[in-house]
Enzyme design. Sequence first.
Site, PDB file in Angstrom:
ATOM      1  N   LYS A  13       0.825  -1.215   0.000  1.00 13.60           N
ATOM      2  CA  LYS A  13       0.000   0.000   0.000  1.00 13.60           C
ATOM      3  C   LYS A  13       0.862   1.270   0.000  1.00 13.60           C
ATOM      4  CE  LYS A  13      -2.017  -1.125   3.935  1.00 13.60           C
ATOM      5  NZ  LYS A  13      -1.467  -2.436   4.305  1.00 13.60           N
ATOM      6  N   ARG A  87      -9.131   0.619   9.186  1.00  7.75           N
ATOM      7  CA  ARG A  87      -8.741  -0.752   9.507  1.00  7.75           C
ATOM      8  C   ARG A  87      -9.806  -1.474  10.309  1.00  7.75           C
ATOM      9  NH1 ARG A  87      -2.915   0.242   8.982  1.00  7.75           N
ATOM     10  NH2 ARG A  87      -1.737  -1.677   9.239  1.00  7.75           N
ATOM     11  N   ARG A 126      12.320  -5.758   4.526  1.00  7.99           N
ATOM     12  CA  ARG A 126      12.038  -4.368   4.169  1.00  7.99           C
ATOM     13  C   ARG A 126      12.897  -3.342   4.919  1.00  7.99           C
ATOM     14  NH1 ARG A 126       5.881  -2.296   4.606  1.00  7.99           N
ATOM     15  NH2 ARG A 126       6.040  -2.646   6.836  1.00  7.99           N
ATOM     16  N   ARG A 160      11.734  -0.982  10.461  1.00 11.70           N
ATOM     17  CA  ARG A 160      10.703  -0.701  11.448  1.00 11.70           C
ATOM     18  C   ARG A 160      10.748  -1.684  12.606  1.00 11.70           C
ATOM     19  NH1 ARG A 160       5.254   0.050   8.132  1.00 11.70           N
ATOM     20  NH2 ARG A 160       4.591  -1.249   9.864  1.00 11.70           N
ATOM     21  N   ARG A 171       0.037  -8.769  13.512  1.00 12.33           N
ATOM     22  CA  ARG A 171      -0.530  -7.831  12.536  1.00 12.33           C
ATOM     23  C   ARG A 171      -1.427  -8.552  11.541  1.00 12.33           C
ATOM     24  NH1 ARG A 171       5.028  -5.464  10.872  1.00 12.33           N
ATOM     25  NH2 ARG A 171       4.015  -4.337   9.181  1.00 12.33           N
TER      26      ARG A 171
HETATM   27  P1  ADP Z   1       1.470  -2.215   7.842  1.00 14.07           P
HETATM   28  O1  ADP Z   1       0.297  -2.029   6.936  1.00 14.07           O
HETATM   29  O2  ADP Z   1       2.703  -2.645   7.124  1.00 14.07           O
HETATM   30  O3  ADP Z   1       1.187  -3.087   9.031  1.00 14.07           O
HETATM   31  P2  ADP Z   1       1.277   0.539   8.837  1.00 14.07           P
HETATM   32  O4  ADP Z   1       2.401   1.481   8.769  1.00 14.07           O
HETATM   33  O5  ADP Z   1       0.061   0.859   8.053  1.00 14.07           O
HETATM   34  O6  ADP Z   1       1.899  -0.848   8.452  1.00 14.07           O
HETATM   35  O7  ADP Z   1       0.808   0.360  10.379  1.00 14.07           O
HETATM   36  C1  ADP Z   1       1.719   0.054  11.395  1.00 14.07           C
HETATM   37  C2  ADP Z   1       0.995  -0.057  12.742  1.00 14.07           C
HETATM   38  O8  ADP Z   1       0.367   1.192  13.074  1.00 14.07           O
HETATM   39  C3  ADP Z   1      -0.142  -1.070  12.810  1.00 14.07           C
HETATM   40  O9  ADP Z   1       0.325  -2.369  13.080  1.00 14.07           O
HETATM   41  C4  ADP Z   1      -0.988  -0.491  13.959  1.00 14.07           C
HETATM   42  O10 ADP Z   1      -0.398  -0.763  15.211  1.00 14.07           O
HETATM   43  C5  ADP Z   1      -0.887   0.987  13.733  1.00 14.07           C
HETATM   44  N1  ADP Z   1      -1.967   1.505  12.832  1.00 14.07           N
HETATM   45  C6  ADP Z   1      -1.785   2.079  11.612  1.00 14.07           C
HETATM   46  N2  ADP Z   1      -2.962   2.454  11.079  1.00 14.07           N
HETATM   47  C7  ADP Z   1      -3.918   2.101  11.989  1.00 14.07           C
HETATM   48  C8  ADP Z   1      -5.336   2.188  12.017  1.00 14.07           C
HETATM   49  N3  ADP Z   1      -6.024   2.726  10.986  1.00 14.07           N
HETATM   50  N4  ADP Z   1      -5.985   1.716  13.110  1.00 14.07           N
HETATM   51  C9  ADP Z   1      -5.326   1.189  14.134  1.00 14.07           C
HETATM   52  N5  ADP Z   1      -3.993   1.050  14.176  1.00 14.07           N
HETATM   53  C10 ADP Z   1      -3.282   1.497  13.112  1.00 14.07           C
END
Ligand code: ADP
Length: 214
Positions: A13, A87, A126, A160, A171
Amino acid sequence: MNIILLGAPGAGKGTQARYLVEDRGMVQLSTGDMLREAKDSGTEMGNVVAEVMAKGQLVTDEIVIGLIREKLETVKANGFIFDGFPRTLAQADALAALLQAEGQTLDAVVEMAVDDEALVQRITARSTCGSCGEVYNDITKPIPADGKCAKCGGTEFKRRADDNEDSLRTRLMEYYKKTSPLIGYYYAKGKLTRIDGLGEINDVRAAIGRVLDK
Ligand code: ADP
Ligand code: ZN
């Protein structure tokens, strides 16, 4: 035009959102990036979310909806890409209300389908450029041999804290339990298009372009 990129962690994404910014001048709203910024800034909220994120759990709806609300109220753009948001179903309902309040619509939801095996491999390999955020992968897109970012020449790269196998398992489970119901939700609203996220980066880029130009 406002769109959501939906998909499991590691589906690509963020990479594709960056292309859309380049190709179409849209604005990327990544809640993951916003939360990492909050974490790095050492604010109270940042400290609360850091631990949750490191474990791979979802941050509360209240926090992420607040972050998105603030952006939608202050940033003027000719199109938003929602990356990693919504999410949960509660977040999806909140987004609908926020867009409506701003007189905006949601035009498309692109589901980037990738199988779990590939996700583990992508995520554990990554890294990103510390200056410009360009995403690299040890196997498919290594950091150039001269150690300089191909995009900005930066020489610092980061991994990360949550890109390890343990937190990735959490996750993925969070994704299947809480986020994947959004596929049905947006399908029922007639917004969903599924694309193959396993293809070459540029094929995926083209596939998303076709969805947006439909
Ligand atoms: P990825 O899609 O690779 O897991 P992101 O950078 O989108 O990585 O998200 C990393 C972390 O940030 C998630 O595992 C969660 O803890 C938090 N997070 C991000 N976006 C949301 C969201 N919309 N709702 C709840 N937690 C979120
Ligand atoms: Zn760079």
